[in-house]
Write a protein that holds these residues in place. Sequence first.
Motif, PDB file in Angstrom:
ATOM      1  N   THR A 115     -70.650  10.378  16.984  1.00 11.82           N
ATOM      2  CA  THR A 115     -70.884  10.196  15.541  1.00 11.82           C
ATOM      3  C   THR A 115     -71.215  11.524  14.864  1.00 11.82           C
ATOM      4  O   THR A 115     -70.974  11.692  13.676  1.00 11.82           O
ATOM      5  CB  THR A 115     -72.077   9.221  15.302  1.00 11.82           C
ATOM      6  N   PHE A 159     -77.751  -0.031   9.932  1.00  9.76           N
ATOM      7  CA  PHE A 159     -78.598   0.590  10.967  1.00  9.76           C
ATOM      8  C   PHE A 159     -78.441   2.107  10.897  1.00  9.76           C
ATOM      9  O   PHE A 159     -77.422   2.608  10.431  1.00  9.76           O
ATOM     10  CB  PHE A 159     -78.201   0.076  12.352  1.00  9.76           C
ATOM     11  N   ARG A 160     -79.448   2.817  11.378  1.00 13.05           N
ATOM     12  CA  ARG A 160     -79.425   4.268  11.250  1.00 13.05           C
ATOM     13  C   ARG A 160     -79.808   4.979  12.542  1.00 13.05           C
ATOM     14  O   ARG A 160     -80.647   4.506  13.290  1.00 13.05           O
ATOM     15  CB  ARG A 160     -80.445   4.706  10.182  1.00 13.05           C
ATOM     16  N   ASP A 161     -79.187   6.146  12.759  1.00 10.18           N
ATOM     17  CA  ASP A 161     -79.691   7.095  13.752  1.00 10.18           C
ATOM     18  C   ASP A 161     -80.656   8.028  13.022  1.00 10.18           C
ATOM     19  O   ASP A 161     -80.371   8.475  11.910  1.00 10.18           O
ATOM     20  CB  ASP A 161     -78.547   7.961  14.308  1.00 10.18           C
ATOM     21  N   PHE A 162     -81.780   8.347  13.661  1.00 13.95           N
ATOM     22  CA  PHE A 162     -82.671   9.351  13.087  1.00 13.95           C
ATOM     23  C   PHE A 162     -82.564  10.621  13.914  1.00 13.95           C
ATOM     24  O   PHE A 162     -82.977  10.640  15.075  1.00 13.95           O
ATOM     25  CB  PHE A 162     -84.110   8.841  13.041  1.00 13.95           C
ATOM     26  N   GLU A 192     -76.252  -2.317  18.786  1.00 16.37           N
ATOM     27  CA  GLU A 192     -75.010  -1.532  18.708  1.00 16.37           C
ATOM     28  C   GLU A 192     -73.828  -2.516  18.748  1.00 16.37           C
ATOM     29  O   GLU A 192     -73.986  -3.669  19.166  1.00 16.37           O
ATOM     30  CB  GLU A 192     -74.873  -0.583  19.918  1.00 16.37           C
ATOM     31  N   TYR A 193     -72.654  -2.047  18.340  1.00 17.68           N
ATOM     32  CA  TYR A 193     -71.450  -2.848  18.549  1.00 17.68           C
ATOM     33  C   TYR A 193     -71.289  -3.107  20.044  1.00 17.68           C
ATOM     34  O   TYR A 193     -71.514  -2.211  20.869  1.00 17.68           O
ATOM     35  CB  TYR A 193     -70.216  -2.089  18.044  1.00 17.68           C
ATOM     36  N   LYS A 215     -68.657  -0.152  26.997  1.00 21.91           N
ATOM     37  CA  LYS A 215     -67.692   0.881  27.353  1.00 21.91           C
ATOM     38  C   LYS A 215     -67.957   1.490  28.714  1.00 21.91           C
ATOM     39  O   LYS A 215     -67.052   1.977  29.360  1.00 21.91           O
ATOM     40  CB  LYS A 215     -67.706   1.987  26.287  1.00 21.91           C
ATOM     41  N   ARG A 228     -72.617   7.586  22.149  1.00 22.42           N
ATOM     42  CA  ARG A 228     -72.071   7.161  20.862  1.00 22.42           C
ATOM     43  C   ARG A 228     -72.571   8.084  19.752  1.00 22.42           C
ATOM     44  O   ARG A 228     -71.808   8.510  18.883  1.00 22.42           O
ATOM     45  CB  ARG A 228     -72.490   5.695  20.594  1.00 22.42           C
ATOM     46  N   SER A 272     -68.630  -3.290  21.669  1.00 21.65           N
ATOM     47  CA  SER A 272     -67.592  -2.400  22.217  1.00 21.65           C
ATOM     48  C   SER A 272     -68.210  -1.085  22.691  1.00 21.65           C
ATOM     49  O   SER A 272     -67.738  -0.483  23.654  1.00 21.65           O
ATOM     50  CB  SER A 272     -66.518  -2.129  21.175  1.00 21.65           C
ATOM     51  N   VAL A 273     -69.262  -0.636  22.033  1.00 19.83           N
ATOM     52  CA  VAL A 273     -69.973   0.576  22.473  1.00 19.83           C
ATOM     53  C   VAL A 273     -70.727   0.276  23.765  1.00 19.83           C
ATOM     54  O   VAL A 273     -70.615   0.990  24.756  1.00 19.83           O
ATOM     55  CB  VAL A 273     -70.963   1.070  21.383  1.00 19.83           C
ATOM     56  N   GLU A 283     -83.851   8.952  17.440  1.00 19.08           N
ATOM     57  CA  GLU A 283     -83.966   7.491  17.466  1.00 19.08           C
ATOM     58  C   GLU A 283     -82.637   6.860  17.131  1.00 19.08           C
ATOM     59  O   GLU A 283     -82.070   7.131  16.085  1.00 19.08           O
ATOM     60  CB  GLU A 283     -85.006   7.020  16.438  1.00 19.08           C
ATOM     61  N   THR A 284     -82.146   6.030  18.028  1.00 16.36           N
ATOM     62  CA  THR A 284     -80.942   5.246  17.742  1.00 16.36           C
ATOM     63  C   THR A 284     -81.375   3.780  17.604  1.00 16.36           C
ATOM     64  O   THR A 284     -82.441   3.412  18.059  1.00 16.36           O
ATOM     65  CB  THR A 284     -79.896   5.403  18.862  1.00 16.36           C
ATOM     66  N   PRO A 285     -80.537   2.953  16.973  1.00 20.03           N
ATOM     67  CA  PRO A 285     -80.968   1.571  16.702  1.00 20.03           C
ATOM     68  C   PRO A 285     -81.067   0.707  17.963  1.00 20.03           C
ATOM     69  O   PRO A 285     -80.506   1.043  19.004  1.00 20.03           O
ATOM     70  CB  PRO A 285     -79.847   1.023  15.804  1.00 20.03           C
ATOM     71  N   MET A 294     -59.943  -4.023  26.254  1.00 16.21           N
ATOM     72  CA  MET A 294     -61.223  -3.934  25.532  1.00 16.21           C
ATOM     73  C   MET A 294     -61.033  -3.257  24.169  1.00 16.21           C
ATOM     74  O   MET A 294     -60.269  -2.304  24.033  1.00 16.21           O
ATOM     75  CB  MET A 294     -62.220  -3.125  26.374  1.00 16.21           C
ATOM     76  N   GLU A 295     -61.755  -3.784  23.197  1.00 21.09           N
ATOM     77  CA  GLU A 295     -61.720  -3.198  21.855  1.00 21.09           C
ATOM     78  C   GLU A 295     -62.141  -1.725  21.940  1.00 21.09           C
ATOM     79  O   GLU A 295     -62.998  -1.357  22.714  1.00 21.09           O
ATOM     80  CB  GLU A 295     -62.711  -3.974  20.986  1.00 21.09           C
ATOM     81  N   LYS A 296     -61.517  -0.905  21.129  1.00 23.78           N
ATOM     82  CA  LYS A 296     -61.906   0.506  21.103  1.00 23.78           C
ATOM     83  C   LYS A 296     -63.354   0.602  20.582  1.00 23.78           C
ATOM     84  O   LYS A 296     -63.709  -0.044  19.612  1.00 23.78           O
ATOM     85  CB  LYS A 296     -60.967   1.255  20.159  1.00 23.78           C
ATOM     86  N   ALA A 297     -64.165   1.387  21.262  1.00 24.18           N
ATOM     87  CA  ALA A 297     -65.554   1.492  20.845  1.00 24.18           C
ATOM     88  C   ALA A 297     -65.645   2.130  19.463  1.00 24.18           C
ATOM     89  O   ALA A 297     -64.971   3.111  19.178  1.00 24.18           O
ATOM     90  CB  ALA A 297     -66.347   2.316  21.850  1.00 24.18           C
ATOM     91  N   ARG A 298     -66.472   1.549  18.590  1.00 26.17           N
ATOM     92  CA  ARG A 298     -66.691   2.143  17.271  1.00 26.17           C
ATOM     93  C   ARG A 298     -67.689   3.278  17.417  1.00 26.17           C
ATOM     94  O   ARG A 298     -68.614   3.201  18.212  1.00 26.17           O
ATOM     95  CB  ARG A 298     -67.250   1.100  16.323  1.00 26.17           C
ATOM     96  N   LEU A 299     -67.538   4.278  16.613  1.00 28.53           N
ATOM     97  CA  LEU A 299     -68.371   5.459  16.794  1.00 28.53           C
ATOM     98  C   LEU A 299     -69.555   5.522  15.829  1.00 28.53           C
ATOM     99  O   LEU A 299     -70.395   6.389  15.940  1.00 28.53           O
ATOM    100  CB  LEU A 299     -67.517   6.716  16.675  1.00 28.53           C
ATOM    101  N   GLN A 300     -69.600   4.613  14.872  1.00 29.34           N
ATOM    102  CA  GLN A 300     -70.703   4.633  13.916  1.00 29.34           C
ATOM    103  C   GLN A 300     -71.798   3.676  14.368  1.00 29.34           C
ATOM    104  O   GLN A 300     -71.531   2.728  15.089  1.00 29.34           O
ATOM    105  CB  GLN A 300     -70.207   4.204  12.530  1.00 29.34           C
ATOM    106  N   PRO A 301     -73.049   3.910  13.911  1.00 29.98           N
ATOM    107  CA  PRO A 301     -74.054   2.867  14.125  1.00 29.98           C
ATOM    108  C   PRO A 301     -73.614   1.626  13.357  1.00 29.98           C
ATOM    109  O   PRO A 301     -72.806   1.717  12.429  1.00 29.98           O
ATOM    110  CB  PRO A 301     -75.328   3.451  13.515  1.00 29.98           C
ATOM    111  N   LEU A 302     -74.136   0.480  13.726  1.00 28.58           N
ATOM    112  CA  LEU A 302     -73.852  -0.769  13.029  1.00 28.58           C
ATOM    113  C   LEU A 302     -74.210  -0.646  11.546  1.00 28.58           C
ATOM    114  O   LEU A 302     -75.140   0.065  11.185  1.00 28.58           O
ATOM    115  CB  LEU A 302     -74.723  -1.876  13.613  1.00 28.58           C
ATOM    116  N   LYS A 303     -73.488  -1.396  10.726  1.00 32.25           N
ATOM    117  CA  LYS A 303     -73.759  -1.426   9.288  1.00 32.25           C
ATOM    118  C   LYS A 303     -75.219  -1.803   9.027  1.00 32.25           C
ATOM    119  O   LYS A 303     -75.705  -2.799   9.560  1.00 32.25           O
ATOM    120  CB  LYS A 303     -72.859  -2.478   8.643  1.00 32.25           C
TER     121      LYS A 303
END
Lengths: 401, 401
Positions: B92, A12-15, B48-49, B55, B88, B51-52, B43-45, A1-10
């Motif tokens: 981050t 997109f934002r966490d509040f 998500e990827y 997982k 995730r 891969s997230v 709030e998260t989007p 499995m691909e390594k999980a990315r740790l950022q929100p998607l391009k």
Amino acid sequence: MEKARLQPLKGFRDFLPEQAKKREFVINTLKEVFSSYGFEPLETPALEYSSVLLKKYGKEAEKLIYQFKDRGDRDIGLRYDFTVPLARFMATNPNLSLPFKRYQIGPIWRAEKPQAGRFREIWQADIDTVGVKIVFADAEIINCALEVMKDLGFRNYSMKINDRQIFQDYGLSLKAITELDKKEKEGTEPFLKELMTEGKTEKETQGIYQKIIKTKKTKALEDLFSFLDEKRVSFDPTLARGLDYYNSIIFELRVSQYGNLSVGGGGRYDNLIGQFAERDIPATGFSFGIDRLIEAMEQQGLFKKIKTTSSQILVTVFSPEYLEKSIELSKILRQNKMRVEVYLKEDKLDKQIKYADKKGIKYVIILGPDEEKSGTVTVKNMEKGSQETIPQEKLEDYFNN
Amino acid sequence: MEKARLQPLKGFRDFLPEQAKKREFVINTLKEVFSSYGFEPLETPALEYSSVLLKKYGKEAEKLIYQFKDRGDRDIGLRYDFTVPLARFMATNPNLSLPFKRYQIGPIWRAEKPQAGRFREIWQADIDTVGVKIVFADAEIINCALEVMKDLGFRNYSMKINDRQIFQDYGLSLKAITELDKKEKEGTEPFLKELMTEGKTEKETQGIYQKIIKTKKTKALEDLFSFLDEKRVSFDPTLARGLDYYNSIIFELRVSQYGNLSVGGGGRYDNLIGQFAERDIPATGFSFGIDRLIEAMEQQGLFKKIKTTSSQILVTVFSPEYLEKSIELSKILRQNKMRVEVYLKEDKLDKQIKYADKKGIKYVIILGPDEEKSGTVTVKNMEKGSQETIPQEKLEDYFNN
């Protein structure tokens, strides 16, 4: 499995909590004002059939819709706005009594190129009045939007208003109107060029623009303005608005000191819903961009007065044996509508007080052997740097005053 | 283009105003109680990827995630719950101060086979405390969930509690635990069968089940129960919970008279977040199923007291010339925090009054030539069927009392 990315998607934002609390404040204000005008909540799903989503936005928008196939091989997509789902809803529910006045608040999704200030998950708040042609319905929408601005604390804001009928009178194409909509960013060149493409001479195009500028209010605009607060509204015969389904009154809300960006807009669209419902259903509506509203509020310092701390009181835990007593105390305080946090680690008092300080919690309560003996608690006021010893039975009074 | 379908997608729902208002009421109550315990909004989007998302749920869940490729050829998907996005998020934001207590409320999406009461867009409300191992943190989560139930008006509800450590002590596999979780719907057969598949004899499997039933509270459970309201909680050594990331205390909230379905559940998951953040971050949390909460509230008649009308007052419009006067009146009433609707069509008074009746609006105000002459308005109380003539300047007093 691909390594999980740790950022929100391009795009997109966490509040985080501080930001999320500002958003909750704005949304609550929107709901209050919307309700005071008789708008009621309606919730439609995040996903719709692609055939619904593609029915009305025009070519450019189609590229921006998140579309995919689900496991049942259906073509589906994420909603792009709240207007087309509303049109689909009106067709699904033919027996609703009209006028139907609803609001919807939530995220919509656009596969745009992310840039500074441009995101792929965008929060909007819409009001729409469906089923009446009377221009007073447009006035109510405008007055309601202006009242939201007042209640959010804005001082400098205004609504530009126009009537698309004017463009029809000059025979402008939809493409030309779309180009006119860009005039503040790109000047009138693209608009004039489009007219030339459509067969006008350079001189003629200049003439048309000059005539548009000098156009007087239509009958609908005259009626509309009689219902509005003149200080906040102005007629702008060059206001265009990009979306192609508007057919009459259109409006755009702007905040001064916020560049040329609008924080919302809307208008009358009498022919959209009928295309879904296969009967004539006029409508008018307005959409706030919540992200832009918040950005403008931040720029103008309007969030100063909102408390961004969730907890008002930290109840410390003197030692593990005192945990149950601290819990008892927190229960009493919560019953009195206080927002209370009990410290969750086995740390020294000093560290617990520092935690409250860091989180901006106003009161710290200490209940140790001394306090137990005398039936009191110690209350530290972190803002004033003072502390008091208070009989436990008087604690409610202390916080109620 | 394919003809647009007029229904919401299979497994998705529109919530009409009456239903949407119930949902707002429940969500506001959840937020109030969560805040009173010091939980803050996060709030998260929605997306998500992949891969997230992939997982941590386990094979069965993976099939239920809405996954697709976006225009940038990224593998993305709609969130399946709020727990993995939280993990995730913690990765981050490595500098967040711990404990971090957050809530998140919103829709999640599951590509399940739609059936009666099972939907693809589901609303959840989660609280989680991240960063502390102390069992008191679990107690606060449980107490907070129970307080929500009280504040929603439920009378008969209880929390079943167990410690997954017990299953480890008996050497149960994750598969066996998952089968045990189904015992109320399918009996203990699937569980015993699974043990046999894993090499136990039939007699041994029966012995293991009998031993589990008679297990006493672990040390963690003893500690936990000392912080809880004994009337509402009970130890159930066969409580399993399906998700594989729980490692210690687990709990499930049930409403009596609501069959065997739970309205929420949670537990301690000390090893999930660390897998994203690559350091040890313990956590515990609870998730309410909002759709189920509302279903249970409806069954028990708990919504009776919520006003489901948006507008309190309908201001009628006697004739087009009186429209401006009616608007003035509505403004004054709104300034006094009333929810006001102005009638939006040119209809006879009778029809306007019928509209108010149909919508359940309590007061109807009439302002015509007689009223204008005497500086009064007529207020009809639709519930009592009475009406009064009131001087305009006394109208505020009338509604404030």
